[in-house]
Write a protein that holds these residues in place. Structure first.
Motif, PDB file in Angstrom:
ATOM      1  N   MET A 170      -5.336 -20.695  89.936  1.00  0.00           N
ATOM      2  CA  MET A 170      -4.965 -20.208  88.606  1.00  0.00           C
ATOM      3  C   MET A 170      -5.091 -21.524  87.473  1.00  0.00           C
ATOM      4  SD  MET A 170      -2.494 -17.557  87.120  1.00  0.00           S
ATOM      5  CE  MET A 170      -0.907 -18.508  87.282  1.00  0.00           C
ATOM      6  N   VAL A 171      -4.216 -22.567  87.848  1.00  0.00           N
ATOM      7  CA  VAL A 171      -4.468 -23.589  86.724  1.00  0.00           C
ATOM      8  C   VAL A 171      -5.612 -24.416  86.779  1.00  0.00           C
ATOM      9  CG1 VAL A 171      -2.884 -25.662  86.098  1.00  0.00           C
ATOM     10  CG2 VAL A 171      -1.650 -23.603  87.147  1.00  0.00           C
ATOM     11  N   GLU A 172      -6.161 -24.754  87.822  1.00  0.00           N
ATOM     12  CA  GLU A 172      -7.330 -25.273  87.967  1.00  0.00           C
ATOM     13  C   GLU A 172      -8.681 -24.718  87.144  1.00  0.00           C
ATOM     14  OE1 GLU A 172      -7.025 -27.684  92.044  1.00  0.00           O
ATOM     15  OE2 GLU A 172      -7.659 -25.584  91.928  1.00  0.00           O
ATOM     16  N   LEU A 173      -8.599 -23.368  87.404  1.00  0.00           N
ATOM     17  CA  LEU A 173      -9.509 -22.429  86.707  1.00  0.00           C
ATOM     18  C   LEU A 173      -9.454 -22.167  85.087  1.00  0.00           C
ATOM     19  CD1 LEU A 173     -12.416 -21.032  87.734  1.00  0.00           C
ATOM     20  CD2 LEU A 173     -10.838 -18.967  87.774  1.00  0.00           C
ATOM     21  N   LEU A 174      -8.128 -22.425  84.932  1.00  0.00           N
ATOM     22  CA  LEU A 174      -7.881 -22.133  83.601  1.00  0.00           C
ATOM     23  C   LEU A 174      -8.290 -23.820  82.680  1.00  0.00           C
ATOM     24  CD1 LEU A 174      -6.583 -21.053  81.036  1.00  0.00           C
ATOM     25  CD2 LEU A 174      -4.337 -22.076  81.657  1.00  0.00           C
ATOM     26  N   ALA A 175      -8.140 -24.736  83.449  1.00  0.00           N
ATOM     27  CA  ALA A 175      -8.743 -26.087  82.856  1.00  0.00           C
ATOM     28  C   ALA A 175     -10.303 -25.955  82.655  1.00  0.00           C
ATOM     29  CB  ALA A 175      -8.489 -27.243  83.759  1.00  0.00           C
ATOM     30  N   PHE A 176     -10.961 -25.160  83.425  1.00  0.00           N
ATOM     31  CA  PHE A 176     -12.377 -24.996  83.350  1.00  0.00           C
ATOM     32  C   PHE A 176     -12.476 -23.811  82.030  1.00  0.00           C
ATOM     33  CE2 PHE A 176     -16.137 -22.371  84.041  1.00  0.00           C
ATOM     34  CZ  PHE A 176     -17.201 -23.356  83.864  1.00  0.00           C
ATOM     35  N   GLY A 177     -11.760 -22.984  82.126  1.00  0.00           N
ATOM     36  CA  GLY A 177     -11.842 -21.879  81.210  1.00  0.00           C
ATOM     37  C   GLY A 177     -11.706 -22.358  79.711  1.00  0.00           C
ATOM     38  N   ARG A 178     -10.757 -23.124  79.589  1.00  0.00           N
ATOM     39  CA  ARG A 178     -10.439 -23.818  78.307  1.00  0.00           C
ATOM     40  C   ARG A 178     -11.564 -24.631  77.550  1.00  0.00           C
ATOM     41  NH1 ARG A 178      -6.179 -21.095  76.382  1.00  0.00           N
ATOM     42  NH2 ARG A 178      -4.064 -21.968  77.257  1.00  0.00           N
ATOM     43  N   LYS A 179     -12.496 -25.203  78.488  1.00  0.00           N
ATOM     44  CA  LYS A 179     -13.603 -25.865  78.389  1.00  0.00           C
ATOM     45  C   LYS A 179     -14.657 -24.878  77.826  1.00  0.00           C
ATOM     46  CE  LYS A 179     -14.139 -30.394  78.033  1.00  0.00           C
ATOM     47  NZ  LYS A 179     -14.247 -30.905  76.671  1.00  0.00           N
ATOM     48  N   CYS A 180     -14.758 -23.660  78.389  1.00  0.00           N
ATOM     49  CA  CYS A 180     -15.871 -22.532  78.068  1.00  0.00           C
ATOM     50  C   CYS A 180     -15.387 -21.764  76.907  1.00  0.00           C
ATOM     51  CB  CYS A 180     -15.958 -21.684  79.519  1.00  0.00           C
ATOM     52  SG  CYS A 180     -16.846 -22.862  80.771  1.00  0.00           S
ATOM     53  N   GLY A 181     -14.300 -22.068  76.494  1.00  0.00           N
ATOM     54  CA  GLY A 181     -13.949 -21.389  75.139  1.00  0.00           C
ATOM     55  C   GLY A 181     -12.773 -20.348  75.159  1.00  0.00           C
ATOM     56  N   PHE A 182     -12.049 -20.219  76.530  1.00  0.00           N
ATOM     57  CA  PHE A 182     -10.878 -19.341  76.546  1.00  0.00           C
ATOM     58  C   PHE A 182      -9.719 -20.033  75.495  1.00  0.00           C
ATOM     59  CE2 PHE A 182      -6.812 -17.974  78.472  1.00  0.00           C
ATOM     60  CZ  PHE A 182      -7.059 -16.888  78.378  1.00  0.00           C
ATOM     61  N   SER A 183      -9.306 -19.196  74.761  1.00  0.00           N
ATOM     62  CA  SER A 183      -8.274 -19.635  73.948  1.00  0.00           C
ATOM     63  C   SER A 183      -6.987 -18.679  73.985  1.00  0.00           C
ATOM     64  CB  SER A 183      -8.752 -19.947  72.319  1.00  0.00           C
ATOM     65  OG  SER A 183      -9.323 -18.556  71.917  1.00  0.00           O
ATOM     66  N   GLY A 184      -6.865 -17.746  74.807  1.00  0.00           N
ATOM     67  CA  GLY A 184      -5.765 -17.065  75.122  1.00  0.00           C
ATOM     68  C   GLY A 184      -4.365 -17.393  75.609  1.00  0.00           C
ATOM     69  N   SER A 185      -3.281 -16.670  75.578  1.00  0.00           N
ATOM     70  CA  SER A 185      -2.144 -17.294  75.794  1.00  0.00           C
ATOM     71  C   SER A 185      -2.113 -17.354  77.383  1.00  0.00           C
ATOM     72  CB  SER A 185      -1.022 -16.115  75.399  1.00  0.00           C
ATOM     73  OG  SER A 185      -1.060 -14.889  76.092  1.00  0.00           O
ATOM     74  N   ASP A 186      -0.841 -17.844  77.951  1.00  0.00           N
ATOM     75  CA  ASP A 186      -0.878 -17.813  79.359  1.00  0.00           C
ATOM     76  C   ASP A 186      -0.863 -16.610  80.247  1.00  0.00           C
ATOM     77  OD1 ASP A 186      -0.847 -20.559  79.144  1.00  0.00           O
ATOM     78  OD2 ASP A 186       1.258 -20.889  79.656  1.00  0.00           O
ATOM     79  N   ALA A 187      -0.066 -15.679  79.404  1.00  0.00           N
ATOM     80  CA  ALA A 187      -0.120 -14.200  79.668  1.00  0.00           C
ATOM     81  C   ALA A 187      -1.449 -13.524  79.751  1.00  0.00           C
ATOM     82  CB  ALA A 187       0.964 -13.381  78.941  1.00  0.00           C
ATOM     83  N   ASP A 188      -2.178 -13.695  78.936  1.00  0.00           N
ATOM     84  CA  ASP A 188      -3.600 -13.305  78.790  1.00  0.00           C
ATOM     85  C   ASP A 188      -4.563 -14.030  79.966  1.00  0.00           C
ATOM     86  OD1 ASP A 188      -3.373 -11.840  76.329  1.00  0.00           O
ATOM     87  OD2 ASP A 188      -3.985 -13.605  75.207  1.00  0.00           O
ATOM     88  N   TRP A 189      -4.278 -15.497  80.320  1.00  0.00           N
ATOM     89  CA  TRP A 189      -5.128 -16.201  81.643  1.00  0.00           C
ATOM     90  C   TRP A 189      -4.573 -15.346  82.907  1.00  0.00           C
ATOM     91  CZ3 TRP A 189      -9.215 -17.872  82.376  1.00  0.00           C
ATOM     92  CH2 TRP A 189      -9.471 -18.502  83.845  1.00  0.00           C
ATOM     93  N   ARG A 190      -3.268 -15.174  83.016  1.00  0.00           N
ATOM     94  CA  ARG A 190      -2.823 -14.561  84.250  1.00  0.00           C
ATOM     95  C   ARG A 190      -3.375 -13.172  84.553  1.00  0.00           C
ATOM     96  NH1 ARG A 190       2.315 -16.841  82.329  1.00  0.00           N
ATOM     97  NH2 ARG A 190       2.747 -18.424  83.502  1.00  0.00           N
ATOM     98  N   ASP A 191      -3.645 -12.376  83.282  1.00  0.00           N
ATOM     99  CA  ASP A 191      -4.217 -11.176  83.532  1.00  0.00           C
ATOM    100  C   ASP A 191      -5.745 -11.072  83.808  1.00  0.00           C
ATOM    101  OD1 ASP A 191      -1.954  -9.683  82.922  1.00  0.00           O
ATOM    102  OD2 ASP A 191      -2.540  -9.407  80.807  1.00  0.00           O
ATOM    103  N   GLU A 192      -6.268 -12.176  83.233  1.00  0.00           N
ATOM    104  CA  GLU A 192      -7.795 -12.681  83.405  1.00  0.00           C
ATOM    105  C   GLU A 192      -8.057 -13.017  84.782  1.00  0.00           C
ATOM    106  OE1 GLU A 192     -12.008 -13.103  82.054  1.00  0.00           O
ATOM    107  OE2 GLU A 192     -10.038 -12.155  81.141  1.00  0.00           O
ATOM    108  N   TYR A 193      -7.305 -13.829  85.222  1.00  0.00           N
ATOM    109  CA  TYR A 193      -7.214 -14.472  86.432  1.00  0.00           C
ATOM    110  C   TYR A 193      -7.012 -13.432  87.691  1.00  0.00           C
ATOM    111  CZ  TYR A 193      -6.322 -17.538  90.642  1.00  0.00           C
ATOM    112  OH  TYR A 193      -6.138 -17.879  91.877  1.00  0.00           O
ATOM    113  N   ARG A 194      -6.312 -12.594  87.400  1.00  0.00           N
ATOM    114  CA  ARG A 194      -5.970 -11.429  88.306  1.00  0.00           C
ATOM    115  C   ARG A 194      -7.208 -10.462  88.365  1.00  0.00           C
ATOM    116  NH1 ARG A 194      -0.399 -11.812  87.032  1.00  0.00           N
ATOM    117  NH2 ARG A 194      -0.831 -10.113  85.147  1.00  0.00           N
TER     118      ARG A 194
END
Length: 212
Positions: A170-194
């Motif tokens: 989850m954390v590694e993929l978020l690092a990539f997601g930030r580079k691709c434009g993801f700017s949501g909250s941690d809660a948003d990312w947890r939902d996206e990751y699941r």
């Protein structure tokens, strides 16, 4: 009075400001790409901008790269910059710079070297454009061949796989997601990751492998 306990979890990764630092988008733990991996990243970026495939970056091709690392001058500014660069490197202005010269430029310690994260970001932008999801122009993110695309994807995956287990958690993929434009909250990312894990039938505690 009792001690107030903040139950909010710490942020997974920082969200960058106007111009985020390298660590904002670095793989978890700030792990830099190994030397061999950095060479592959540089080669992949060089080949991506070498649009005519002649093994050299001419003035227009090098300017496209320059725009990715902060050059925003006029045509005349770039002409002077390109001439000075070629003179300093002993390169023929009519031909351009080859990969060894490009590699030295990218690693130049006399100025700020181009980071692994900046290189991987260029590849990610080109990959998204090739998928039809990006908005970059051809001058900024040249299109890639299918073979180059596989190299780009593999290089970016290995760069963000900080623990080298062959999966992006989850954390590694978020690092990539930030580079691709993801700017949501941690809660948003947890939902996206699941949701991503459900989509690809992956155990969230393990993460996505390269094929996913």
């Amino acid at each position: 009075a009792g001690r107030v306990v903040d139950d909010a979890p710490p942020p997974l990764l920082p969200v960058g400001g106007a111009r985020p630092s390298e660590t904002d988008f670095a793989p978890p733990g700030g792990i830099a790409a190994p030397a061999a991996e950095r060479e592959r990243l540089k080669r992949a970026v060089f080949e991506m901008f070498d649009r005519d495939g002649d093994g050299y970056l001419g003035s227009a091709e090098l300017r496209a790269f320059g725009s990715q690392i902060g050059f925003d001058g006029t045509d005349e500014d770039w002409r002077e910059e390109y001439l000075a660069l070629c003179e300093a490197e002993g390169a023929d202005t009519a031909v351009g710079v080859d990969f060894p010269t490009f590699s030295r430029m990218v690693d130049d310690d006399s100025e700020q070297p181009v980071s692994d994260e900046e290189l991987s970001s260029m590849l990610a932008v080109a990959s998204r454009r090739d998928d039809g999801r990006g908005v970059a122009t051809a001058a900024v993110a040249p299109s890639v061949t299918s073979g180059q695309r596989e190299l780009l994807k593999a290089s970016v995956f290995r760069l963000f796989d900080a623990d080298h287990d062959g999966r992006l958690n989850m954390v590694e993929l978020l690092a990539f997601g930030r580079k691709c434009g993801f700017s949501g909250s941690d809660a948003d990312w947890r939902d996206e990751y699941r949701a991503l894990c459900d989509l690809f039938h992956v155990d969230p505690s393990v993460g996505l492998d390269y094929d996913a």
